[in-house]
Design an enzyme around this catalytic site. Structure first.
Site, PDB file in Angstrom:
ATOM      1  N   TYR A 152      -3.716  -0.299  -1.628  1.00 31.70           N
ATOM      2  CA  TYR A 152      -3.759   0.506  -0.673  1.00 31.70           C
ATOM      3  C   TYR A 152      -4.406   1.753  -1.352  1.00 31.70           C
ATOM      4  O   TYR A 152      -4.001   2.333  -2.401  1.00 31.70           O
ATOM      5  CB  TYR A 152      -2.448   0.823   0.069  1.00 31.70           C
ATOM      6  CG  TYR A 152      -2.862   1.821   1.121  1.00 31.70           C
ATOM      7  CD1 TYR A 152      -3.225   1.528   2.311  1.00 31.70           C
ATOM      8  CD2 TYR A 152      -2.232   3.060   0.778  1.00 31.70           C
ATOM      9  CE1 TYR A 152      -3.617   2.541   3.300  1.00 31.70           C
ATOM     10  CE2 TYR A 152      -2.244   4.288   1.727  1.00 31.70           C
ATOM     11  CZ  TYR A 152      -2.870   3.945   2.905  1.00 31.70           C
ATOM     12  OH  TYR A 152      -2.930   4.699   3.781  1.00 31.70           O
ATOM     13  N   TRP A 154      -7.125   5.813  -0.266  1.00 30.09           N
ATOM     14  CA  TRP A 154      -8.239   6.199   0.208  1.00 30.09           C
ATOM     15  C   TRP A 154      -9.430   6.249  -0.606  1.00 30.09           C
ATOM     16  O   TRP A 154     -10.228   7.197  -0.994  1.00 30.09           O
ATOM     17  CB  TRP A 154      -8.050   7.801   0.570  1.00 30.09           C
ATOM     18  CG  TRP A 154      -7.468   7.882   1.979  1.00 30.09           C
ATOM     19  CD1 TRP A 154      -6.147   7.263   2.529  1.00 30.09           C
ATOM     20  CD2 TRP A 154      -7.958   8.435   3.216  1.00 30.09           C
ATOM     21  NE1 TRP A 154      -5.927   7.581   3.726  1.00 30.09           N
ATOM     22  CE2 TRP A 154      -6.826   8.284   4.290  1.00 30.09           C
ATOM     23  CE3 TRP A 154      -9.099   8.986   3.459  1.00 30.09           C
ATOM     24  CZ2 TRP A 154      -7.230   8.660   5.334  1.00 30.09           C
ATOM     25  CZ3 TRP A 154      -9.338   9.543   4.885  1.00 30.09           C
ATOM     26  CH2 TRP A 154      -8.472   9.222   5.762  1.00 30.09           C
TER      27      TRP A 154
HETATM   28  N1  MGD Z   1       5.566  12.236  -0.189  1.00 27.48           N
HETATM   29  C1  MGD Z   1       4.674  11.583   0.345  1.00 27.48           C
HETATM   30  N2  MGD Z   1       3.806  10.744  -0.025  1.00 27.48           N
HETATM   31  C2  MGD Z   1       2.706  10.464   0.711  1.00 27.48           C
HETATM   32  C3  MGD Z   1       2.187  10.922   1.948  1.00 27.48           C
HETATM   33  C4  MGD Z   1       3.164  12.076   2.377  1.00 27.48           C
HETATM   34  O1  MGD Z   1       3.054  12.514   3.540  1.00 27.48           O
HETATM   35  N3  MGD Z   1       4.236  12.412   1.543  1.00 27.48           N
HETATM   36  N4  MGD Z   1       1.471  10.597   2.684  1.00 27.48           N
HETATM   37  C5  MGD Z   1       1.005   8.966   2.518  1.00 27.48           C
HETATM   38  C6  MGD Z   1      -0.350   8.962   3.198  1.00 27.48           C
HETATM   39  S1  MGD Z   1      -0.653   9.280   4.733  1.00 27.48           S
HETATM   40  C7  MGD Z   1      -1.469   8.324   2.408  1.00 27.48           C
HETATM   41  S2  MGD Z   1      -2.600   7.871   3.379  1.00 27.48           S
HETATM   42  C8  MGD Z   1      -1.318   8.037   0.991  1.00 27.48           C
HETATM   43  C9  MGD Z   1      -2.747   8.185   0.163  1.00 27.48           C
HETATM   44  O2  MGD Z   1      -2.609   7.623  -0.906  1.00 27.48           O
HETATM   45  P1  MGD Z   1      -4.003   7.303  -1.575  1.00 27.48           P
HETATM   46  O3  MGD Z   1      -5.044   6.889  -0.893  1.00 27.48           O
HETATM   47  O4  MGD Z   1      -3.627   6.343  -2.754  1.00 27.48           O
HETATM   48  O5  MGD Z   1      -4.401   8.851  -2.426  1.00 27.48           O
HETATM   49  P2  MGD Z   1      -5.586   9.073  -2.918  1.00 27.48           P
HETATM   50  O6  MGD Z   1      -5.396  10.332  -3.798  1.00 27.48           O
HETATM   51  O7  MGD Z   1      -6.780   9.519  -2.091  1.00 27.48           O
HETATM   52  O8  MGD Z   1      -6.259   7.986  -4.037  1.00 27.48           O
HETATM   53  C10 MGD Z   1      -7.316   7.554  -3.842  1.00 27.48           C
HETATM   54  C11 MGD Z   1      -7.989   7.005  -5.270  1.00 27.48           C
HETATM   55  O9  MGD Z   1      -9.262   6.149  -5.128  1.00 27.48           O
HETATM   56  C12 MGD Z   1     -10.063   6.743  -5.941  1.00 27.48           C
HETATM   57  N5  MGD Z   1     -11.324   6.284  -5.695  1.00 27.48           N
HETATM   58  C13 MGD Z   1     -12.171   7.045  -4.615  1.00 27.48           C
HETATM   59  N6  MGD Z   1     -13.316   6.360  -4.284  1.00 27.48           N
HETATM   60  C14 MGD Z   1     -13.448   5.254  -5.172  1.00 27.48           C
HETATM   61  C15 MGD Z   1     -14.343   4.157  -5.390  1.00 27.48           C
HETATM   62  O10 MGD Z   1     -15.355   4.065  -4.763  1.00 27.48           O
HETATM   63  N7  MGD Z   1     -13.859   3.263  -6.214  1.00 27.48           N
HETATM   64  C16 MGD Z   1     -12.888   3.145  -6.788  1.00 27.48           C
HETATM   65  N8  MGD Z   1     -12.488   2.006  -7.857  1.00 27.48           N
HETATM   66  N9  MGD Z   1     -11.822   4.237  -6.838  1.00 27.48           N
HETATM   67  C17 MGD Z   1     -12.147   5.071  -5.860  1.00 27.48           C
HETATM   68  C18 MGD Z   1      -9.928   8.043  -6.094  1.00 27.48           C
HETATM   69  O11 MGD Z   1     -10.359   8.685  -7.657  1.00 27.48           O
HETATM   70  C19 MGD Z   1      -8.398   8.042  -6.026  1.00 27.48           C
HETATM   71  O12 MGD Z   1      -7.628   7.870  -7.407  1.00 27.48           O
HETATM   72  O13 MGD Z   1      -0.307   8.785   0.368  1.00 27.48           O
HETATM   73  C20 MGD Z   1       0.968   8.601   1.195  1.00 27.48           C
HETATM   74  N10 MGD Z   1       1.954   9.345   0.331  1.00 27.48           N
HETATM   75  N1  MGD Z   2      -6.604  18.429   3.830  1.00 29.38           N
HETATM   76  C1  MGD Z   2      -6.113  17.391   4.097  1.00 29.38           C
HETATM   77  N2  MGD Z   2      -6.469  16.686   5.275  1.00 29.38           N
HETATM   78  C2  MGD Z   2      -5.663  15.459   5.442  1.00 29.38           C
HETATM   79  C3  MGD Z   2      -5.228  14.708   4.329  1.00 29.38           C
HETATM   80  C4  MGD Z   2      -4.795  15.428   3.062  1.00 29.38           C
HETATM   81  O1  MGD Z   2      -4.782  14.736   2.102  1.00 29.38           O
HETATM   82  N3  MGD Z   2      -5.677  16.722   3.095  1.00 29.38           N
HETATM   83  N4  MGD Z   2      -4.839  13.325   4.463  1.00 29.38           N
HETATM   84  C5  MGD Z   2      -5.192  12.519   5.737  1.00 29.38           C
HETATM   85  C6  MGD Z   2      -4.159  11.678   5.842  1.00 29.38           C
HETATM   86  S1  MGD Z   2      -4.514  10.317   5.057  1.00 29.38           S
HETATM   87  C7  MGD Z   2      -3.359  11.590   7.210  1.00 29.38           C
HETATM   88  S2  MGD Z   2      -2.445  10.130   7.264  1.00 29.38           S
HETATM   89  C8  MGD Z   2      -3.247  12.743   7.848  1.00 29.38           C
HETATM   90  C9  MGD Z   2      -1.594  13.131   7.725  1.00 29.38           C
HETATM   91  O2  MGD Z   2      -1.554  13.748   8.909  1.00 29.38           O
HETATM   92  P1  MGD Z   2       0.114  14.086   9.071  1.00 29.38           P
HETATM   93  O3  MGD Z   2       1.115  13.077   8.819  1.00 29.38           O
HETATM   94  O4  MGD Z   2       0.227  14.768  10.606  1.00 29.38           O
HETATM   95  O5  MGD Z   2       0.404  15.548   8.210  1.00 29.38           O
HETATM   96  P2  MGD Z   2       1.310  15.942   7.333  1.00 29.38           P
HETATM   97  O6  MGD Z   2       0.822  17.198   6.318  1.00 29.38           O
HETATM   98  O7  MGD Z   2       2.389  14.987   6.549  1.00 29.38           O
HETATM   99  O8  MGD Z   2       2.577  16.771   8.385  1.00 29.38           O
HETATM  100  C10 MGD Z   2       1.995  17.421   9.476  1.00 29.38           C
HETATM  101  C11 MGD Z   2       2.777  18.790   9.687  1.00 29.38           C
HETATM  102  O9  MGD Z   2       4.389  18.063   9.878  1.00 29.38           O
HETATM  103  C12 MGD Z   2       5.399  18.995   9.161  1.00 29.38           C
HETATM  104  N5  MGD Z   2       6.543  18.381   9.048  1.00 29.38           N
HETATM  105  C13 MGD Z   2       6.979  17.687   8.296  1.00 29.38           C
HETATM  106  N6  MGD Z   2       8.098  17.188   8.396  1.00 29.38           N
HETATM  107  C14 MGD Z   2       8.562  17.293   9.612  1.00 29.38           C
HETATM  108  C15 MGD Z   2       9.486  16.993  10.752  1.00 29.38           C
HETATM  109  O10 MGD Z   2      10.456  16.609  10.185  1.00 29.38           O
HETATM  110  N7  MGD Z   2       9.427  17.612  11.862  1.00 29.38           N
HETATM  111  C16 MGD Z   2       8.426  18.662  12.320  1.00 29.38           C
HETATM  112  N8  MGD Z   2       8.333  18.771  13.729  1.00 29.38           N
HETATM  113  N9  MGD Z   2       7.227  18.859  11.371  1.00 29.38           N
HETATM  114  C17 MGD Z   2       7.442  18.236  10.155  1.00 29.38           C
HETATM  115  C18 MGD Z   2       4.489  19.795   8.183  1.00 29.38           C
HETATM  116  O11 MGD Z   2       5.317  20.727   7.692  1.00 29.38           O
HETATM  117  C19 MGD Z   2       3.129  19.417   8.567  1.00 29.38           C
HETATM  118  O12 MGD Z   2       2.844  20.978   8.798  1.00 29.38           O
HETATM  119  O13 MGD Z   2      -3.850  13.984   7.237  1.00 29.38           O
HETATM  120  C20 MGD Z   2      -5.294  13.452   6.837  1.00 29.38           C
HETATM  121  N10 MGD Z   2      -5.989  14.790   6.694  1.00 29.38           N
HETATM  122 MO    MO Z   3      -2.693   8.628   5.542  1.00 34.61          MO
END
Ligand code: MGD
Ligand code: MGD
Ligand code: MO
Length: 821
Positions: A152, A154
């Protein structure tokens, strides 16, 4: 790069485009006029696309020297300079590398040296041979579920160089699909499973009532655990940023914006919103308190409930306390969520008396029992009765990929397939315990082969996985409970990682293959996940650096060793693939009444823009359903919004009752049995995409004392003797990190914020419980699933303590590359 280049965008590109148009000597069709208005860059510039948007890259003598946004981007991301930097950063993977003990002792040798950084450089031929042999060995020794290919993450956009599809394509075509896959994602793990039971679609990735309608009709805009100003910076495809001018316009109306969040986030500050600093993980209680107020004050919309929903009468005894002796009054809710009871009542009355849009982010479902949050939100919105009215109801995607930006009349690109169709129905699929697991259960699976688990009404068994192949994701960043993960990885025989950055995941691998970044190859992608506003030619900016190779070529070579090269490539090279993907999209054009250029014309122009029809600027989510619930039923069993679900009732899960319910999480701020005093908010970073770009100079704009920032409330800091800029240690029974203190009143007391995505830098490397000296928040989070229903991740669930760090603090060493050995 200075900020100037972002604001002072040159219009020269427009003029050049016009000249190019003149040179064609024909009256250009609409697509070309629109495209030309934005396409051509200045001399030596190449246009391409990324998660952060479309941009121009300037190349001098083969080196990428400048980056500037496309003129068609209404709000370029401030992260752009980091992209350029990431291509040549010191953390770039240059050569194929193999862990020394693995190379010398074979698969599974000295697993404790994973993460210790002892690698040996090998040739591509050696690396490819090693990987192919391991794939064959593991599938022969451990059967069809010995390899995990769920991988999994991005990965970069691009319809051809989709490294995850390509890797699974190799496993499907070369190994007859003998691998364990994963379902769902880390973003919406809980919501995307519960919402189909409630409203009949995933809901989280659906188009929203569009912004022009919100601007005109919404009186009260509520951002509930949502921070669109921060999170709309990036998209899964190529970002359009179309929501930003609309947010600006809404702000200018002066209408009310409320942000319910433990942190006064970017959006709260942008709108100067009313901030409701709720205790984390208590949103369901707050919503129930509002629902109780509406009911007892007879403000709920009984007609809406009876016409468009089912099960309110079964939920009601719970709301009033008739069934469990606890009325869910505003006072009851206030005790849990720390929002004053009077304010809860006032908010409920305000929502009812105004056209209110409840726009929720996904943090409130990325936590223990996260299923309940959006179920209760839909229930509250149903009681308000505004679902399907212009500007009213709820929305689960205004904060993501610019949901709510009106959709263009466009053609949509297909992508290269994962080849799965070729093996569908293979005998082993039915014999194996689980051919696919819910994505966040990967560590639990590795640690518990043969263990049974529940998932959305099914009972399945974890397979025994011995090899992991990861491309385009960073599980040593995204997965929870880091130390449990380090332990799980030690059970594996072989780990292959393909990336272009020395992430912690690469450091914990046995075989590391250097991939190209998206800027070293050609590709094609849609612009705007929801708006579908354009198609961009993702043109190669520079040649591959060092020994990096395209994922496509790496996997084609491995496929060859598995006897499947021709099936993998279908005899097409990069440009032939891109052309065929474009041409199959172009076939949709006549049915949509649009004219599109030939592939060559498109590639020359660089971008193909589409028009937004007027009717799409009027779209109201659930508008049709509201107009005629019989002719436009929802996809639920009843065709209505299900406040009570018979299907969930039948599953009989103790951790997911059949109607929205306040469920105590394993730990929370204010929880009776909770050991640690601070909630750790792991919100997504403002200046990264998860872990991406952490290894670049962008880090210098936010790091504190060289570490990931840790926001802490002024009073808490004073009580703990912590000053702004201090190094702090954040710890609990699961792990410990160093971070840099930012003392602020923008976060509520007893909550600290350490954004996800900081690079894991354990000292000593690879040791269980080691001190992470940069600040990966997932050292602190829980690794459990949200519930038996969805088994989503609980990335936002973590309680910890924080102290000023007075010991010897090693400098982070993770932003470089391991020695070449
Ligand atoms: N505690 C906590 N943990 C979270 C979250 C949170 O809110 N709190 N959010 C979760 C969410 S919503 C998400 S989506 C995940 C994100 O987790 P990931 O999607 O695993 O995070 P990224 O850092 O975007 O990692 C993408 C990797 O792909 C590599 N990459 C990019 N392009 C290419 C390519 O073309 N080829 C290859 N081989 N590699 C490439 C990049 O260098 C990078 O190392 O994290 C989750 N983890
Ligand atoms: N700049 C930037 N943008 C992104 C990403 C990134 O890594 N960087 N990741 C992308 C991805 S993969 C995803 S899935 C989305 C994620 O989108 P979300 O899941 O909505 O993002 P988060 O930052 O996890 O949380 C949003 C807000 O919720 C608040 N929050 C945390 N816990 C609680 C709670 O228990 N209750 C309430 N009411 N609020 C709470 C946090 O303080 C934060 O301001 O964003 C996308 N956009
Ligand atoms: Mo995500």
């Amino acid at each position: 790069m200075s900020g100037k280049e972002f604001t002072n965008v040159t219009r020269r590109g427009v003029l050049q485009g016009a000249t190019a148009l003149g040179a064609l000597g024909v009256l250009a069709p609409a697509w070309l006029q629109a495209g030309a208005a934005h396409a051509a860059g200045m001399d030596g510039e190449v246009m391409t696309g990324s998660h952060w948007g479309v941009f121009y890259a300037k190349v001098q003598d083969g080196t990428w020297t400048e980056i500037r946004p496309w003129e068609g981007d209404p709000h370029p991301s401030h992260q752009l300079p980091g992209i350029m930097d990431s291509v040549m950063s010191p953390s770039r993977i240059k050569y194929p590398m193999v862990r020394r003990a693995f190379l010398e002792g074979g698969a599974g040798a000295s697993p404790e040296t994973r993460g210790a950084g002892d690698f040996v450089r090998v040739s591509w031929e050696e690396a490819t041979e090693l990987v192919a042999n391991e794939l064959k060995r593991v599938s022969e020794t451990h059967g069809p579920t010995g390899i995990y290919g769920g991988s999994y993450g991005w990965k970069s956009p691009g319809k051809l160089h989709n490294c995850q599809n390509l890797m699974r394509r190799m496993l499907n075509l070369g190994l007859d699909g003998a691998f364990v896959n994963a379902s769902g994602d880390y973003s919406t793990g809980a919501a995307q499973i519960i919402m189909p039971h409630v409203v009949g679609t995933l809901e989280v990735y659906e188009q929203q009532t569009v912004w022009p309608v919100v601007i005109e009709n919404t009186d009260v805009l509520v951002f509930w655990g949502a921070d669109p100003v921060r999170t709309n910076q990036i998209s899964w495809t190529v970002s359009d940023h179309d929501n930003f001018p609309y947010m600006e316009e809404f702000k200018n109306t002066g209408k009310k914006v409320i942000v319910i969040d433990p942190w006064r986030n970017e959006t709260a500050r942008f709108f100067d919103a009313e901030w409701v600093p709720i205790r984390p993980h208590t949103d369901v209680a707050l919503m129930l308190g509002m629902a109780h107020t509406l009911y007892t004050e007879e403000l709920h919309d009984a007609d809406f409930l009876s016409e468009y929903t089912t099960g309110f009468d079964e939920f009601l005894p719970y709301l009033t306390g008739e069934s469990d002796g606890t009325p869910k009054t505003a006072e009851w809710a206030s005790d849990i969520c720390e929002v004053p009871a009077e304010q809860i009542k006032e908010l409920a009355r305000l929502f009812q008396s105004s056209r209110t849009m409840l726009s929720s982010g996904w943090s409130i479902q990325r936590q223990h029992h996260g299923e309940q949050s959006h179920w209760m939100l839909v229930t509250l919105a149903s009681m308000l009765g505004q679902i399907g009215l212009p500007g009213g109801g709820f929305g689960l995607s205004y904060h993501y990929a610019n949901g709510g930006a009106p959709s263009a009349n466009s053609i949509v690109l297909p992508g290269i397939s994962d080849g799965g169709a070729a093996v569908e129905g293979a005998a082993w699929l039915t014999e194996a315990g689980a051919a696919s697991i819910p994505v966040s259960r990967v560590v639990e699976m590795i640690l518990n082969p043969g263990m049974e688990f529940d998932f959305n009404g099914k009972r399945q068994k974890y397979p025994e996985v011995k090899m992991v192949y990861w491309v385009g994701g960073n599980p040593f960043s995204h997965h929870q409970d880091r130390n449990q993960m380090v332990e799980a990885w030690s059970k594996l025989e072989t780990v292959v990682v393909q990336d272009f950055q020395w992430t912690a995941t690469a450091r914990f691998a046995d075989i590391v293959l250097p991939a190209t970044s998206a800027y070293e190859r050609n590709d094609i992608e849609n612009v705007g996940d929801y708006s579908s506003r354009a198609i961009v030619a993702m043109k190669k900016v520079i040649d591959p650096v060092f020994e990096a190779r395209n994922d496509f070529d790496i996997l084609a070579d491995i496929s060859e060793k598995l006897g499947a090269r021709d099936a993998f490539t279908e005899g097409k090279d990069e440009m032939a693939w891109i052309k065929s993907l474009y041409e199959s999209a172009a076939e949709q054009a006549p049915a949509r009444g649009i004219e599109v250029p030939s592939f060559d014309e498109f590639w020359e122009a660089g971008i193909l823009e589409f028009e937004i029809p007027e009717e799409n600027r009027q779209f109201v989510r659930y508008g049709d359903f509201r107009e005629d619930p019989l002719l436009e039923p929802l996809g639920t069993p009843s065709g209505l919004i299900e406040i009570y679900s018979r299907n969930i009732e039948k599953m009989g899960y103790d951790d997911c009752p059949p109607h929205p319910t306040w469920m105590e999480p394993v730990e929370r701020l204010g929880g009776a049995d909770t050991k640690y005093p601070f909630h750790v908010d792991t919100a997504h970073p403002n200046s990264r995409l998860h872990s991406q770009l952490c290894g670049t100079s962008l880090r210098e704009t936010y790091a504190i004392a060289g570490r990931e920032p840790c926001l802490i409330n002024t009073e808490d800091a004073a009580a703990k003797g912590i000053a702004d800029g201090d190094i702090v240690r954040v710890f609990n029974d699961r792990g410990q990190i160093l971070a840099g203190a930012v003392v602020t009143d923008d976060i509520r007391p007893s909550v600290i914020k350490v954004s996800e995505g900081g690079w894991y830098d354990p000292v000593p490397g690879g040791e269980l419980g080691a001190l992470d000296v940069y600040g990966d928040a997932n050292n602190l989070t829980v690794g459990i699933g949200t519930s038996k229903l969805a088994q989503g991740n609980c990335g936002h669930t973590a309680m910890a303590d924080v102290e000023k760090y007075t010991g010897d603090a090693p400098e982070p060493n993770v932003f470089t590359a391991p020695a070449e050995g």
